[in-house]
Design a protein around this motif. Structure first.
Motif, PDB file in Angstrom:
ATOM      1  N   ILE A 175       0.846  -1.201   0.000  1.00 20.57           N
ATOM      2  CA  ILE A 175       0.000   0.000   0.000  1.00 20.57           C
ATOM      3  C   ILE A 175       0.878   1.245   0.000  1.00 20.57           C
ATOM      4  CG2 ILE A 175      -0.201   0.065   2.534  1.00 20.57           C
ATOM      5  CD1 ILE A 175      -3.178   0.870   2.101  1.00 20.57           C
ATOM      6  N   GLY A 176       0.367   2.331  -0.610  1.00 18.28           N
ATOM      7  CA  GLY A 176       1.096   3.606  -0.634  1.00 18.28           C
ATOM      8  C   GLY A 176       0.866   4.381   0.650  1.00 18.28           C
ATOM      9  N   ILE A 177       1.944   4.769   1.333  1.00 21.08           N
ATOM     10  CA  ILE A 177       1.845   5.518   2.597  1.00 21.08           C
ATOM     11  C   ILE A 177       2.296   6.960   2.359  1.00 21.08           C
ATOM     12  CG2 ILE A 177       2.617   5.627   5.014  1.00 21.08           C
ATOM     13  CD1 ILE A 177       1.123   3.095   4.452  1.00 21.08           C
ATOM     14  N   PRO A 178       1.511   7.946   2.852  1.00 20.10           N
ATOM     15  CA  PRO A 178       1.908   9.349   2.677  1.00 20.10           C
ATOM     16  C   PRO A 178       3.255   9.662   3.333  1.00 20.10           C
ATOM     17  CG  PRO A 178      -0.344   9.182   3.488  1.00 20.10           C
ATOM     18  CD  PRO A 178       0.244   7.813   3.565  1.00 20.10           C
ATOM     19  N   VAL A 179       4.012  10.543   2.687  1.00 13.69           N
ATOM     20  CA  VAL A 179       5.336  10.962   3.175  1.00 13.69           C
ATOM     21  C   VAL A 179       5.173  12.278   3.931  1.00 13.69           C
ATOM     22  CG1 VAL A 179       7.557  11.870   2.376  1.00 13.69           C
ATOM     23  CG2 VAL A 179       6.581   9.843   1.302  1.00 13.69           C
ATOM     24  N   ARG A 184       4.435  11.895  -3.222  1.00 20.79           N
ATOM     25  CA  ARG A 184       3.597  12.071  -2.022  1.00 20.79           C
ATOM     26  C   ARG A 184       3.456  10.784  -1.221  1.00 20.79           C
ATOM     27  NH1 ARG A 184       2.061  16.833  -1.638  1.00 20.79           N
ATOM     28  NH2 ARG A 184       1.702  18.227  -3.380  1.00 20.79           N
ATOM     29  N   LYS A 185       3.642   9.632  -1.905  1.00 20.14           N
ATOM     30  CA  LYS A 185       3.489   8.344  -1.214  1.00 20.14           C
ATOM     31  C   LYS A 185       4.616   7.393  -1.588  1.00 20.14           C
ATOM     32  CE  LYS A 185      -1.536   8.255  -0.633  1.00 20.14           C
ATOM     33  NZ  LYS A 185      -2.781   7.539  -0.947  1.00 20.14           N
ATOM     34  N   ILE A 186       4.969   6.519  -0.654  1.00 19.97           N
ATOM     35  CA  ILE A 186       5.944   5.446  -0.910  1.00 19.97           C
ATOM     36  C   ILE A 186       5.202   4.135  -0.683  1.00 19.97           C
ATOM     37  CG2 ILE A 186       8.050   4.309  -0.084  1.00 19.97           C
ATOM     38  CD1 ILE A 186       9.125   7.071   0.699  1.00 19.97           C
ATOM     39  N   ASN A 187       5.356   3.192  -1.633  1.00 22.36           N
ATOM     40  CA  ASN A 187       4.708   1.891  -1.493  1.00 22.36           C
ATOM     41  C   ASN A 187       5.499   1.012  -0.529  1.00 22.36           C
ATOM     42  OD1 ASN A 187       2.649   2.526  -3.274  1.00 22.36           O
ATOM     43  ND2 ASN A 187       3.789   1.813  -5.038  1.00 22.36           N
ATOM     44  N   VAL A 188       4.784   0.455   0.458  1.00 20.84           N
ATOM     45  CA  VAL A 188       5.427  -0.428   1.435  1.00 20.84           C
ATOM     46  C   VAL A 188       4.693  -1.759   1.476  1.00 20.84           C
ATOM     47  CG1 VAL A 188       6.135   1.547   2.850  1.00 20.84           C
ATOM     48  CG2 VAL A 188       4.059   0.310   3.445  1.00 20.84           C
ATOM     49  N   LYS A 189       5.413  -2.772   1.997  1.00 18.81           N
ATOM     50  CA  LYS A 189       4.820  -4.106   2.123  1.00 18.81           C
ATOM     51  C   LYS A 189       5.018  -4.558   3.563  1.00 18.81           C
ATOM     52  CE  LYS A 189       5.072  -8.636  -0.103  1.00 18.81           C
ATOM     53  NZ  LYS A 189       5.825  -9.456  -1.040  1.00 18.81           N
ATOM     54  N   ALA A 190       3.925  -4.976   4.207  1.00 16.22           N
ATOM     55  CA  ALA A 190       3.977  -5.432   5.600  1.00 16.22           C
ATOM     56  C   ALA A 190       2.597  -5.952   5.991  1.00 16.22           C
ATOM     57  CB  ALA A 190       4.369  -4.276   6.518  1.00 16.22           C
ATOM     58  N   PRO A 191       2.501  -6.684   7.134  1.00 20.38           N
ATOM     59  CA  PRO A 191       1.166  -7.014   7.635  1.00 20.38           C
ATOM     60  C   PRO A 191       0.439  -5.712   7.981  1.00 20.38           C
ATOM     61  CG  PRO A 191       2.875  -8.255   8.803  1.00 20.38           C
ATOM     62  CD  PRO A 191       3.564  -7.225   7.979  1.00 20.38           C
ATOM     63  N   TYR A 192      -0.877  -5.675   7.776  1.00 23.32           N
ATOM     64  CA  TYR A 192      -1.589  -4.397   7.908  1.00 23.32           C
ATOM     65  C   TYR A 192      -1.455  -3.762   9.296  1.00 23.32           C
ATOM     66  CZ  TYR A 192      -5.683  -6.165  10.491  1.00 23.32           C
ATOM     67  OH  TYR A 192      -6.518  -6.679  11.437  1.00 23.32           O
ATOM     68  N   LYS A 250      16.760   9.719  -1.666  1.00 20.91           N
ATOM     69  CA  LYS A 250      16.123   8.695  -2.508  1.00 20.91           C
ATOM     70  C   LYS A 250      15.521   7.603  -1.623  1.00 20.91           C
ATOM     71  CE  LYS A 250      18.961   9.376  -6.609  1.00 20.91           C
ATOM     72  NZ  LYS A 250      19.914   8.790  -7.543  1.00 20.91           N
ATOM     73  N   VAL A 251      14.578   6.859  -2.183  1.00 19.00           N
ATOM     74  CA  VAL A 251      13.904   5.790  -1.444  1.00 19.00           C
ATOM     75  C   VAL A 251      14.929   4.798  -0.884  1.00 19.00           C
ATOM     76  CG1 VAL A 251      12.275   3.844  -1.631  1.00 19.00           C
ATOM     77  CG2 VAL A 251      11.741   6.023  -2.726  1.00 19.00           C
ATOM     78  N   GLY A 252      15.962   4.491  -1.667  1.00 16.01           N
ATOM     79  CA  GLY A 252      16.991   3.535  -1.252  1.00 16.01           C
ATOM     80  C   GLY A 252      17.761   3.948  -0.001  1.00 16.01           C
ATOM     81  N   VAL A 268       8.699  -0.926  -1.330  1.00 15.28           N
ATOM     82  CA  VAL A 268       8.488  -1.539  -2.646  1.00 15.28           C
ATOM     83  C   VAL A 268       8.777  -0.555  -3.781  1.00 15.28           C
ATOM     84  CG1 VAL A 268       6.846  -2.858  -4.044  1.00 15.28           C
ATOM     85  CG2 VAL A 268       6.705  -2.975  -1.572  1.00 15.28           C
ATOM     86  N   THR A 269       8.635   0.748  -3.502  1.00 20.91           N
ATOM     87  CA  THR A 269       8.948   1.762  -4.515  1.00 20.91           C
ATOM     88  C   THR A 269      10.434   1.634  -4.885  1.00 20.91           C
ATOM     89  OG1 THR A 269       7.252   3.254  -3.653  1.00 20.91           O
ATOM     90  CG2 THR A 269       8.972   4.263  -4.970  1.00 20.91           C
TER      91      THR A 269
END
Length: 197
Positions: free
Chosen positions: A107-111, A131-139, A160-162, A172-173
């Motif tokens: 899901i995309g989370i606001p920055v 505006r958002k970075i995609n992350v992966k995790a249990p909700y 940068k995201v990295g 995930v971004t």
């Protein structure tokens, strides 16, 4: 993540014509994708929700876990995709994605940028690129926002995201995507030139 409850009704008829009639009645056609599969592909549960109820879940900066009640059956879900009309901005369709305690979701989370960047103090201007970075995790582990400290960000530099990491979250971004940068302004260039002289 905040939670919100919505009530829906199963749709007996699907298709463009049925959806059009539904929208005229103030209802939004929705699909819920979950564990049900047919030939390896996810099977959607078609339902509808009154637009008046959806407003609080759509027009908000928050990300919600949606407690869906469809004809008396409870489902925990997130809004995966919202389709808007290109001209009127009316909500045409929403895809929900069923979640559970064990499965990761993306899901995309606001920055949110925190602090006053050094480059801004030197006369530059901060620029938020995404505006958002995609992350992966249990909700349960997904935060409301991703806080990024920009205090040490110099003039002409970027984050940068990295370069970022958040406990319990997989980003995930793409790592090469620029989140924010401090650009030189005319004022900062003349200040730098004056300092050089």
């Amino acid at each position: 993540m905040k939670e919100i409850s919505l009530n829906g009704q199963k749709r007996e008829t699907v298709g463009k014509k049925a959806s059009k009639l539904m929208r005229k009645e103030g209802l939004v056609p929705c699909n819920l994708y979950g564990e049900n599969r047919e030939d390896g592909k996810p099977v959607a549960l078609a339902f509808s929700i009154p637009m008046t109820d959806l407003r609080k879940a759509i027009y908000t900066p928050h990300i919600y876990v949606v407690n869906l009640n469809i004809d008396g059956t409870p489902h925990k879900a997130i809004m995966k995709e919202i389709q808007f009309h290109p001209v009127t901005d009316a909500v045409l369709h929403i895809d929900f994605y069923e979640i559970n305690d064990t499965k990761d979701i993306t899901i995309g989370i606001p920055v949110k940028l925190n602090g006053l960047a050094q480059g801004v103090r030197d006369g530059g201007k901060i620029n938020l690129s995404i505006r958002k970075i995609n992350v992966k995790a249990p909700y349960q582990r997904i935060p409301e926002q991703l806080d990024i400290d920009v205090t040490d960000l110099q003039l002409g530099k970027s984050i940068k995201v990295g370069q970022l990491s958040f406990e319990g979250l997989e980003l995930v971004t793409s790592p090469d995507v620029v989140v924010c940068s401090v650009k030189a302004t005319r004022a900062s260039r003349s200040a730098a030139a004056a300092a050089a002289e």
